[in-house]
Design an enzyme around this catalytic site. Structure first.
Site, PDB file in Angstrom:
ATOM      1  N   ASP A 107       0.666  -1.319  -0.095  1.00  0.00           N
ATOM      2  CA  ASP A 107       0.008   0.125   0.081  1.00  0.00           C
ATOM      3  C   ASP A 107       0.824   1.235   0.086  1.00  0.00           C
ATOM      4  O   ASP A 107       1.933   1.145   0.136  1.00  0.00           O
ATOM      5  CB  ASP A 107      -0.859  -0.082   1.342  1.00  0.00           C
ATOM      6  CG  ASP A 107      -2.180   0.913   1.086  1.00  0.00           C
ATOM      7  OD1 ASP A 107      -2.010   1.604   0.161  1.00  0.00           O
ATOM      8  OD2 ASP A 107      -2.962   0.933   2.070  1.00  0.00           O
TER       9      ASP A 107
ATOM     10  N   ASP B  98      -3.585   7.069  -3.943  1.00  0.00           N
ATOM     11  CA  ASP B  98      -4.940   7.615  -4.195  1.00  0.00           C
ATOM     12  C   ASP B  98      -5.448   8.397  -2.871  1.00  0.00           C
ATOM     13  O   ASP B  98      -4.868   8.438  -2.142  1.00  0.00           O
ATOM     14  CB  ASP B  98      -5.772   6.438  -4.358  1.00  0.00           C
ATOM     15  CG  ASP B  98      -6.153   5.476  -3.442  1.00  0.00           C
ATOM     16  OD1 ASP B  98      -4.875   5.201  -2.951  1.00  0.00           O
ATOM     17  OD2 ASP B  98      -7.118   5.182  -2.780  1.00  0.00           O
TER      18      ASP B  98
ATOM     19  N   CYS C 141     -13.372 -23.641  19.659  1.00  0.00           N
ATOM     20  CA  CYS C 141     -12.626 -23.645  18.402  1.00  0.00           C
ATOM     21  C   CYS C 141     -11.302 -24.930  18.605  1.00  0.00           C
ATOM     22  O   CYS C 141     -10.785 -24.877  19.390  1.00  0.00           O
ATOM     23  CB  CYS C 141     -11.886 -22.197  18.215  1.00  0.00           C
ATOM     24  SG  CYS C 141     -11.075 -22.245  16.715  1.00  0.00           S
TER      25      CYS C 141
ATOM     26  N   CYS D 299      -9.220 -25.002  15.816  1.00  0.00           N
ATOM     27  CA  CYS D 299      -8.469 -24.621  14.874  1.00  0.00           C
ATOM     28  C   CYS D 299      -7.045 -24.887  15.280  1.00  0.00           C
ATOM     29  O   CYS D 299      -6.774 -25.179  16.578  1.00  0.00           O
ATOM     30  CB  CYS D 299      -8.269 -23.025  14.685  1.00  0.00           C
ATOM     31  SG  CYS D 299      -7.604 -21.812  15.568  1.00  0.00           S
TER      32      CYS D 299
ATOM     33  N   CYS E  97      -6.017 -22.631  18.564  1.00  0.00           N
ATOM     34  CA  CYS E  97      -6.681 -22.836  19.713  1.00  0.00           C
ATOM     35  C   CYS E  97      -6.650 -24.353  20.284  1.00  0.00           C
ATOM     36  O   CYS E  97      -6.958 -24.578  21.407  1.00  0.00           O
ATOM     37  CB  CYS E  97      -8.175 -22.539  19.646  1.00  0.00           C
ATOM     38  SG  CYS E  97      -8.307 -20.841  19.124  1.00  0.00           S
TER      39      CYS E  97
END
Lengths: 650, 650
Positions: free
Chosen positions: B88, B123, B273, B275, B278
């Site tokens: 960016d 921008d 969770c 995942c 976790c």
């Protein structure tokens, strides 16, 4: 012995004591087929953390090798599982393969003999397509066998199964009869065909009918429910235990379970799962595995996903967003959405268990949200308890066709300038006078814009009801959250009446019953507000602190002088929980009220309601919040009935 | 170079070639703050499998140490990331902290210098509360800078950002102007405040407005979108790339991301969770961790969950259930449901990309389902293309108040006995003549029962429309799926007309356009049916095999003699894709048509439509299915325009 730790409506987190330890509910019990072990029981316990499993005593009994081994070393050593083991009795085999060759007495004795923690009666599996007569007879046989089994159970916990096919009256009747028998767990049986055929609306009816009849102090087990799609809905309706062989059966057919449904490997174009089973494997790898290896992986996936969903449901009960979870899950399939719509039928029953408020916001997910019991609660209490102001003029902004459009705001503001008006917001919750707009669920609700047709229709109905109740009362512009703010702003600019006092009065009547405000506020009222938020904090009457308003839900906590006023004005048992003498010294010290000590309770008490703990002479002992309803307090032998906040010392 | 691999409506799976490898979209690019690395880029690549990340060139440029190092070893070595790096430009910093001290030219050169794969123009971040005038000026400046940057980019890919605040016309205009500049990726910028403020309805408008103007062959990046809650919706609207620092920012505030929303550790009463982050930790352990350790864990959780959701979205695009996924996800919050309702506004635009059919069933999730573009498609094609039978009598079963009740079935059956009737099913899809009831989405749809108000209202509208179109046509009982079956059963018992021929005619006109049936079926028609399913398989006219009906969606595939008839009767470019001469030999061999070789295409072609591939003289070269729309075929320089099924050899 079963105890409730936390609850939300019929849903509950509980603890069941078994010979092999405590089982926390809601719980999923994986089915272990003793002749075809997919995931070893030791792994279920140590790796997945399952506290309980279920296996089939009929299969073990009929297999000479297993029979001998089970009798020799016991079920726990045979399966190598240290936790709770429940056994089924052969009933499901009768559903699958017709009659089974065992007697109830024999299978009960066998279960006890091999050391089952929770044994099951040989009930009759009532098929959904049976006639009512045939079903009623099967229920009678099931009852006889349950009574027989209760005599034989010894120290084994016994599961007495609710049968009755899809006949709600038979289910409820069976449940009521079972409640009188000495059993410990209540499976709801005969529901597998309903789940297989996605007849979830009927499943919901069957669960509710059973719950109505059962003893609330016993855990309810939904027999054969093992798909994560249904856990949230079933828990919402009060199921505590689930079991299923689906994790393994589905795996053998290459089917992955998700809370949003089942996905066949053949139809899947990828895998998105990061569970411990799938994590290190790509879709291509899984597809290329040998069938047995793949089935082992998918079975574990199915277990992880199911376990995760059970834990998600538990979190929702604790955090107060179970309705939101259920409504999301019911978007997995239109048949589940049908079931959700069906709950409207049970709104009245569900309201009896609906808590006063929840920690979480009420989030609108669709037209079905409007049938949640909290909407019935608001409507009923508003129309029964709200006292319309005498002096103010009600202002109507209604016009056929477009009663709630944005352009009324300007008009409304003009009228407010010119008259001494009292306003109602026509919201999806109902007619909301501005005095009630900080109270749960009014201020804690979020609705999408623009409203859908069902929401508009509800608003119209509510405003029509209001106009019948009060000759001058008609609907006011409704435009979502913005209007509530706008109205408040306008009202605060030019309050035509004492809004603070009106708020205190309106909440008192809504929370404690019609006339409570008159009792509580008789005298010189002083209202103390928070300096930071400007919200009401404390209410004093004649210098005594009688009420405190909670910031989170806008309801009051009772202070002792307030309680004394209510007790004087309202006859027993209203707002009271009466306790035995031996409980009193503890409660006066601020300790909680336990169920075993409750002798009477207001039947209108809802979970989380403010209650007065009184002795047999109706003297005030303590103040606190009810955790259970009257029926539940009488049913449970253990656990907390009232969470005491303040003991009244002598 | 960007190429589409698969698509569903505006959603697509694509491949973007970058100097550091291929990036498969939809893709999430984690933001790496070069001064505060939460998860090392190497781990993002090797452990999580992220193919790309985004970092900030403005921060690197302003930090003397980082600046020197980036220039010395390049961005990839500095960050230790072997994949695609996007940077960016400092625009977001201007949103956060006001003006930035760098020129567009300098930051573009700097990005190129340090080896960025995808650099971004500096921008102007157009804030949602800006005036239209101020926004228009900012868009002009952004355009000037984009043109300047395109001249400077060299081999670096360039991201040209769509700005325009919440003004749809300015967004679309900016997008159209950007399409003319030589840039490679189109971020939609200035949307972070909309996401932070849950203004998702406006976000949807901004995305659609931008998509309308942009060149479809360039990937669209939703700048700052990193919450799994929005991925499905944004992908449905055509966003290909996402990025966000939220995974790390949220983690520092102890906030867990889920597709259903964000959960703060303080409000959570448990964790569900499984995942990889976790998995081995209990809620208590996580709560007891030191803040930095916990943030590291939660950041990884947030990344796993986000990645899983991106993969779920990808699966949905491949499997054809993205609408269902989006509609479920939008139940996470009423503000998302508002956005979903808002899509009704864009139905017309979305229909241009709506495929002919999908592999997955259409599942109703709520009133918003009725605004999917497939409903507009059906309504439009039915009323424009369906030819009412001349000889049959239309039978009406309508009565004010309760037009669709079950008790009409008996009455209907009686009428069918006594007259030569042609029936329509009044379904939520629209007026369905029985000839069209095996065609997508009619036979592939599931609706819950009972219908909600919005569904009833749609049925009423459709039947009213039908009664305007045809003087004798009025609604017939609608009672969900059951009635379709009942009607079919009754009709099959006593067919008053040749149902097979009527079916072939109706599908021909619906699929290929009004008059197609007359062209295709001129002659002696023979219909071959499957012996196992009884469904139509092949249609022969005068002995030539002209059409085959697909079992899955009830549409036809064209056989060469059928194509010849359509070509003769319909002027070019109708149903055609015209290709350059050098493509012809390959297509005649059965090879696919690539976009670069397309010179003309029927603008009415929708994805998955049957098309005729023709040469410049309109001679038939091949038959196949269009993957892209006309505009897309002209825009893409690479990839498949038509999947050829059959080449026509000379």
């Amino acid at each position: 012995m079963f105890e409730i730790i936390r609850r939300d409506g019929l849903a509950r987190i509980g603890k069941l004591e078994t010979p092999h330890g405590q089982l926390e509910t809601p719980a999923l019990l994986p089915v272990v087929n003793p002749r075809l072990v997919t995931v070893p029981p030791r792994e279920l316990h140590d790796v997945f953390g399952f506290q309980a499993l279920i296996t089939n005593s009929y299969i073990i009994r009929n297999d000479p090798k297993l029979n001998a081994r089970a009798k020799e070393v016991g079920l726990h050593e045979m399966l190598d599982f240290p936790g709770t083991i429940m056994t089924d009795s052969g009933t499901f085999q009768s559903h699958m393969y017709g009659e089974v060759e065992v007697k109830n007495e024999d299978i009960i004795n066998f279960q006890r003999e091999i050391g089952t923690d929770i044994g099951t009666v040989l009930d009759i599996f009532t098929e959904p397509d049976w006639s009512k007569e045939k079903t009623a007879h099967a229920v009678d046989v099931t009852m006889d066998r349950t009574i027989e089994a209760a005599d034989l159970k010894g120290k084994m916990l016994l599961a007495g199964v609710v049968q009755g096919s899809v006949f709600e009256d038979l289910r409820e009747d069976c449940a009521r009869r079972l409640a009188l028998v000495d059993v410990d767990v209540h499976p709801i049986g005969g529901v597998v065909p309903l789940m297989e055929q996605y007849r979830f609306a009927e499943l919901a009816d069957v669960i509710v009918a059973s719950k109505k009849g059962l003893d609330p102090s016993r855990p309810v087990h939904l027999f054969g429910a093992g798909h994560p799609m249904v856990f949230a809905l079933a828990a919402l309706l009060g199921c505590d235990m689930f079991d299923s062989a689906s994790y393994a059966k589905f795996a053998r057919d290459d089917r992955f379970m998700f809370p949003e449904g089942t996905a066949s490997l053949a139809d899947m174009k990828g895998i998105h799962c990061h569970c411990p089973a799938c994590q290190s494997h790509s879709y291509q790898e899984i597809a290329a595995m040998k069938p047995a290896e793949r089935a082992a992986l998918i079975a574990r996936h199915n277990l992880w996903v199911s376990l995760e969903e059970i834990q998600r449901v538990k979190r929702a009960i604790l955090e107060g967003d179970l309705w939101e979870l259920v409504e999301r899950r019911c978007r997995a399939h239109p048949a589940l959405l049908s079931a959700l719509r069906h709950l409207a039928k049970h709104q009245e029953y569900l309201e009896r268990f609906e808590p006063l408020s929840r920690d979480n916001s009420l989030l609108y997910t669709g037209p079905e949200t409007l049938s949640r019991p909290i909407f019935l609660r608001y409507e009923r209490r508003f129309f029964e308890r709200y006292k319309y102001p005498d002096t103010e003029v009600m202002v109507a902004f209604e016009e056929a066709g477009k009663p709630y459009a944005r352009h009324y705001q300007k008009e409304m503001a003009d009228v407010m300038e010119s008259c001494d008006a009292h306003f109602f917001v026509a919201s999806p919750i109902g007619a909301v006078p501005i005095e009630l707009d900080e109270m749960y669920p009014v201020a804690q609700s979020l609705f999408p814009e623009p409203p859908d047709l069902q929401t508009k229709e509800r608003i119209r109905e509510q405003m029509e009801h209001l106009s019948h109740e009060h000759p001058y009362a008609l609907g006011v512009a409704w435009d979502g959250q913005a209007t509530i703010d706008t109205l408040m702003m306008m009202c605060q600019k030019k309050p035509s009446f004492d809004i603070d006092l009106a708020r205190v009065r309106a909440v008192c009547d809504y929370q404690f019953g019609k006339g409570a405000a008159d009792l509580l506020l008789d005298g010189k009222v002083a209202i103390k507000k928070s300096e930071t938020t400007g919200k009401i904090r404390n209410v004093l009457v004649d210098g005594e602190h009688i009420l405190s308003m909670r910031a989170n839900d806008g309801f009051f906590t009772l202070r002792p002088p307030g309680a004394m006023r209510l007790k004087k004005g309202f006859d027993a048992p209203k707002l009271r929980v009466t306790v035995k003498d031996d409980s009193i010294p503890f409660n006066r010290e601020g300790k909680n009220v336990f169920n075993a000590f409750v002798t009477e309770c207001d039947p209108e008490i809802r979970p989380m309601d403010e209650v007065m703990v009184v002795d047999q002479k109706d003297d005030l002992v303590a103040l606190g919040r009810a955790i259970l309803t009257r029926e539940e307090m009488f049913s449970f032998r253990t656990g907390i009935a009232v969470k005491v906040r303040e003991g009244i010392k002598l």
